[in-house]
Structures are given as structure tokens and as C-alpha cells.
Design a protein around this motif. Structure first.
Motif, PDB file in Angstrom:
ATOM      1  N   MET A   1     -41.252  35.017  24.242  1.00 43.46           N
ATOM      2  CA  MET A   1     -41.696  35.122  22.870  1.00 43.46           C
ATOM      3  C   MET A   1     -42.655  35.510  22.451  1.00 43.46           C
ATOM      4  SD  MET A   1     -40.606  31.772  20.759  1.00 43.46           S
ATOM      5  CE  MET A   1     -39.072  31.997  19.381  1.00 43.46           C
ATOM      6  N   LEU A   2     -42.754  36.151  21.020  1.00 43.85           N
ATOM      7  CA  LEU A   2     -44.337  36.535  20.700  1.00 43.85           C
ATOM      8  C   LEU A   2     -43.782  35.775  19.269  1.00 43.85           C
ATOM      9  CD1 LEU A   2     -46.325  38.388  20.317  1.00 43.85           C
ATOM     10  CD2 LEU A   2     -45.361  39.942  18.750  1.00 43.85           C
ATOM     11  N   GLU A   3     -45.881  34.517  19.608  1.00 45.27           N
ATOM     12  CA  GLU A   3     -46.279  33.628  18.180  1.00 45.27           C
ATOM     13  C   GLU A   3     -47.075  34.441  17.120  1.00 45.27           C
ATOM     14  OE1 GLU A   3     -46.818  29.800  19.410  1.00 45.27           O
ATOM     15  OE2 GLU A   3     -44.220  29.408  20.993  1.00 45.27           O
ATOM     16  N   ILE A   4     -47.064  34.340  16.425  1.00 45.59           N
ATOM     17  CA  ILE A   4     -47.719  34.988  15.138  1.00 45.59           C
ATOM     18  C   ILE A   4     -48.742  33.863  14.695  1.00 45.59           C
ATOM     19  CG2 ILE A   4     -48.601  36.797  13.444  1.00 45.59           C
ATOM     20  CD1 ILE A   4     -46.478  38.641  14.801  1.00 45.59           C
ATOM     21  N   GLU A   5     -49.825  33.501  14.828  1.00 47.73           N
ATOM     22  CA  GLU A   5     -50.087  32.392  13.248  1.00 47.73           C
ATOM     23  C   GLU A   5     -51.183  32.930  12.559  1.00 47.73           C
ATOM     24  OE1 GLU A   5     -52.169  29.739  16.999  1.00 47.73           O
ATOM     25  OE2 GLU A   5     -49.983  29.526  16.449  1.00 47.73           O
ATOM     26  N   GLU A   6     -52.215  32.433  12.138  1.00 44.83           N
ATOM     27  CA  GLU A   6     -52.949  32.579  11.462  1.00 44.83           C
ATOM     28  C   GLU A   6     -53.978  31.447  12.133  1.00 44.83           C
ATOM     29  OE1 GLU A   6     -55.325  32.124   6.537  1.00 44.83           O
ATOM     30  OE2 GLU A   6     -53.253  32.147   6.920  1.00 44.83           O
ATOM     31  N   ASP A   7     -55.720  32.202  12.520  1.00 44.33           N
ATOM     32  CA  ASP A   7     -56.708  32.541  12.722  1.00 44.33           C
ATOM     33  C   ASP A   7     -57.840  32.153  12.636  1.00 44.33           C
ATOM     34  OD1 ASP A   7     -58.625  31.686  15.231  1.00 44.33           O
ATOM     35  OD2 ASP A   7     -57.157  33.651  16.508  1.00 44.33           O
ATOM     36  N   ASP A   8     -58.625  30.699  12.810  1.00 51.68           N
ATOM     37  CA  ASP A   8     -60.258  31.262  12.060  1.00 51.68           C
ATOM     38  C   ASP A   8     -61.324  31.859  13.007  1.00 51.68           C
ATOM     39  OD1 ASP A   8     -60.587  28.930  14.208  1.00 51.68           O
ATOM     40  OD2 ASP A   8     -60.963  27.199  12.321  1.00 51.68           O
ATOM     41  N   LEU A   9     -60.499  31.943  14.092  1.00 50.55           N
ATOM     42  CA  LEU A   9     -61.948  32.216  14.954  1.00 50.55           C
ATOM     43  C   LEU A   9     -62.826  31.338  15.757  1.00 50.55           C
ATOM     44  CD1 LEU A   9     -62.197  35.981  13.130  1.00 50.55           C
ATOM     45  CD2 LEU A   9     -60.878  35.416  14.783  1.00 50.55           C
ATOM     46  N   SER A  10     -62.023  30.538  15.988  1.00 48.25           N
ATOM     47  CA  SER A  10     -63.191  29.361  15.903  1.00 48.25           C
ATOM     48  C   SER A  10     -63.082  28.846  18.228  1.00 48.25           C
ATOM     49  CB  SER A  10     -62.964  28.191  15.312  1.00 48.25           C
ATOM     50  OG  SER A  10     -61.844  27.473  15.232  1.00 48.25           O
ATOM     51  N   THR A  11     -61.823  29.457  18.364  1.00 47.06           N
ATOM     52  CA  THR A  11     -61.870  29.235  20.200  1.00 47.06           C
ATOM     53  C   THR A  11     -62.387  30.520  20.502  1.00 47.06           C
ATOM     54  OG1 THR A  11     -59.794  30.553  19.980  1.00 47.06           O
ATOM     55  CG2 THR A  11     -59.214  28.657  19.500  1.00 47.06           C
ATOM     56  N   GLU A  12     -63.031  29.941  21.429  1.00 44.44           N
ATOM     57  CA  GLU A  12     -63.532  30.925  23.059  1.00 44.44           C
ATOM     58  C   GLU A  12     -62.365  32.046  23.136  1.00 44.44           C
ATOM     59  OE1 GLU A  12     -66.815  32.107  24.351  1.00 44.44           O
ATOM     60  OE2 GLU A  12     -66.742  30.194  23.523  1.00 44.44           O
ATOM     61  N   GLN A  13     -61.598  31.469  23.224  1.00 44.98           N
ATOM     62  CA  GLN A  13     -60.542  32.732  23.918  1.00 44.98           C
ATOM     63  C   GLN A  13     -60.365  34.154  22.679  1.00 44.98           C
ATOM     64  OE1 GLN A  13     -56.435  31.341  24.482  1.00 44.98           O
ATOM     65  NE2 GLN A  13     -56.133  33.363  25.610  1.00 44.98           N
ATOM     66  N   THR A  14     -60.151  33.110  21.658  1.00 40.59           N
ATOM     67  CA  THR A  14     -60.320  33.845  20.564  1.00 40.59           C
ATOM     68  C   THR A  14     -61.629  34.959  20.373  1.00 40.59           C
ATOM     69  OG1 THR A  14     -58.278  32.966  18.573  1.00 40.59           O
ATOM     70  CG2 THR A  14     -60.058  35.038  18.080  1.00 40.59           C
ATOM     71  N   ARG A  15     -62.250  34.478  20.529  1.00 37.63           N
ATOM     72  CA  ARG A  15     -64.132  35.675  20.335  1.00 37.63           C
ATOM     73  C   ARG A  15     -64.095  36.695  21.611  1.00 37.63           C
ATOM     74  NH1 ARG A  15     -68.343  31.713  17.514  1.00 37.63           N
ATOM     75  NH2 ARG A  15     -66.900  31.012  15.423  1.00 37.63           N
ATOM     76  N   ALA A  16     -63.535  36.185  22.695  1.00 43.84           N
ATOM     77  CA  ALA A  16     -63.991  36.600  23.917  1.00 43.84           C
ATOM     78  C   ALA A  16     -63.368  37.893  23.857  1.00 43.84           C
ATOM     79  CB  ALA A  16     -63.647  35.885  25.258  1.00 43.84           C
ATOM     80  N   LEU A  17     -61.902  37.739  22.839  1.00 39.17           N
ATOM     81  CA  LEU A  17     -61.222  38.788  22.896  1.00 39.17           C
ATOM     82  C   LEU A  17     -61.667  39.968  21.944  1.00 39.17           C
ATOM     83  CD1 LEU A  17     -58.105  40.371  23.467  1.00 39.17           C
ATOM     84  CD2 LEU A  17     -57.104  39.045  21.136  1.00 39.17           C
ATOM     85  N   ARG A  18     -62.376  39.433  20.966  1.00 40.50           N
ATOM     86  CA  ARG A  18     -63.016  40.604  19.503  1.00 40.50           C
ATOM     87  C   ARG A  18     -64.265  41.084  20.466  1.00 40.50           C
ATOM     88  NH1 ARG A  18     -66.397  40.848  16.280  1.00 40.50           N
ATOM     89  NH2 ARG A  18     -66.726  41.526  15.245  1.00 40.50           N
ATOM     90  N   ALA A  19     -64.830  40.405  21.137  1.00 42.25           N
ATOM     91  CA  ALA A  19     -65.845  40.823  21.950  1.00 42.25           C
ATOM     92  C   ALA A  19     -65.865  41.776  22.636  1.00 42.25           C
ATOM     93  CB  ALA A  19     -66.869  39.420  22.610  1.00 42.25           C
ATOM     94  N   LEU A  20     -64.407  42.028  23.488  1.00 39.31           N
ATOM     95  CA  LEU A  20     -64.081  42.722  24.473  1.00 39.31           C
ATOM     96  C   LEU A  20     -63.256  43.735  23.408  1.00 39.31           C
ATOM     97  CD1 LEU A  20     -63.486  43.813  27.015  1.00 39.31           C
ATOM     98  CD2 LEU A  20     -60.760  42.841  26.525  1.00 39.31           C
ATOM     99  N   HIS A  21     -63.078  44.316  22.190  1.00 38.74           N
ATOM    100  CA  HIS A  21     -62.699  44.758  21.460  1.00 38.74           C
ATOM    101  C   HIS A  21     -63.347  45.212  20.738  1.00 38.74           C
ATOM    102  CE1 HIS A  21     -58.271  44.017  20.842  1.00 38.74           C
ATOM    103  NE2 HIS A  21     -58.418  43.382  21.809  1.00 38.74           N
ATOM    104  N   ARG A  22     -64.718  44.861  20.872  1.00 43.55           N
ATOM    105  CA  ARG A  22     -66.067  45.320  20.139  1.00 43.55           C
ATOM    106  C   ARG A  22     -66.366  46.301  21.553  1.00 43.55           C
ATOM    107  NH1 ARG A  22     -68.301  44.450  14.764  1.00 43.55           N
ATOM    108  NH2 ARG A  22     -69.654  44.192  15.988  1.00 43.55           N
ATOM    109  N   ALA A  23     -66.366  45.565  22.555  1.00 41.54           N
ATOM    110  CA  ALA A  23     -67.502  46.388  23.187  1.00 41.54           C
ATOM    111  C   ALA A  23     -67.146  48.074  24.036  1.00 41.54           C
ATOM    112  CB  ALA A  23     -67.228  45.862  24.539  1.00 41.54           C
ATOM    113  N   GLY A  24     -65.979  48.531  24.220  1.00 42.34           N
ATOM    114  CA  GLY A  24     -66.064  50.377  23.832  1.00 42.34           C
ATOM    115  C   GLY A  24     -65.887  50.715  22.437  1.00 42.34           C
ATOM    116  N   PRO A  25     -65.685  50.632  21.822  1.00 45.04           N
ATOM    117  CA  PRO A  25     -66.050  51.761  20.406  1.00 45.04           C
ATOM    118  C   PRO A  25     -67.627  51.708  21.067  1.00 45.04           C
ATOM    119  CG  PRO A  25     -64.691  50.373  19.800  1.00 45.04           C
ATOM    120  CD  PRO A  25     -64.808  49.540  20.621  1.00 45.04           C
ATOM    121  N   HIS A  26     -68.585  50.447  20.699  1.00 43.86           N
ATOM    122  CA  HIS A  26     -69.624  50.874  20.783  1.00 43.86           C
ATOM    123  C   HIS A  26     -70.546  51.390  22.692  1.00 43.86           C
ATOM    124  CE1 HIS A  26     -70.901  48.276  17.619  1.00 43.86           C
ATOM    125  NE2 HIS A  26     -69.770  47.819  17.867  1.00 43.86           N
TER     126      HIS A  26
END
Length: 67
Positions: free
Chosen positions: A1-26
Motif C-alpha cells: 500500500m502506498l501512503e502519501i502524507e505531508e512532510d516537514d522535512l525534519s526526518t533524517e530519512q527524508t533529508r538523506a533522500l533529498r540530498a540524493l536527489h540533488r547530487a545527480g544534477p549537481h
């Protein structure tokens, strides 16, 4: 099941995913040609952040700017 929720970007998992997403284009774009909000921009009141989590799969995250 896929769960979608609003996020404040405070968790380490979310911040790590965001860093991974930015690393490629850079890594493959010329300097000054990556257009992505930094963390403070993503946390501004005019942006809703959504994160999804699926069983046995990694998370996904993305911003939705308010019109």
C-alpha cells in the motif's frame, strides 16, 4: 500500500533522500544550471511537501508550490 502524507522535512530519512536527489544534477550539470530549492526554500509557507512510503520500497518526496 502506498501512503502519501505531508512532510516537514525534519526526518533524517527524508533529508538523506533529498540530498540524493540533488547530487545527480549537481554532478552532471554545468555550475549554476541546477535549479532546485534549498532546504529553507522547501520549508517556506508557500510550499507543501509530500512524502510517500510503500511497503518494501524506499521513500519518495516532492514539493508542490502554492499557486
Amino acid at each position: 500500500m502506498l501512503e502519501i502524507e505531508e512532510d516537514d522535512l525534519s526526518t533524517e530519512q527524508t533529508r538523506a533522500l533529498r540530498a540524493l536527489h540533488r547530487a545527480g544534477p549537481h554532478a552532471w550539470s554545468p555550475p549554476g544550471h541546477v535549479f532546485a530549492l534549498d532546504l529553507s526554500g522547501l520549508q517556506s509557507p508557500g510550499v507543501t511537501r509530500l512524502t510517500s512510503q510503500k511497503a518494501r520500497a524506499g521513500p519518495a518526496t516532492g514539493p508542490l508550490p502554492h499557486a
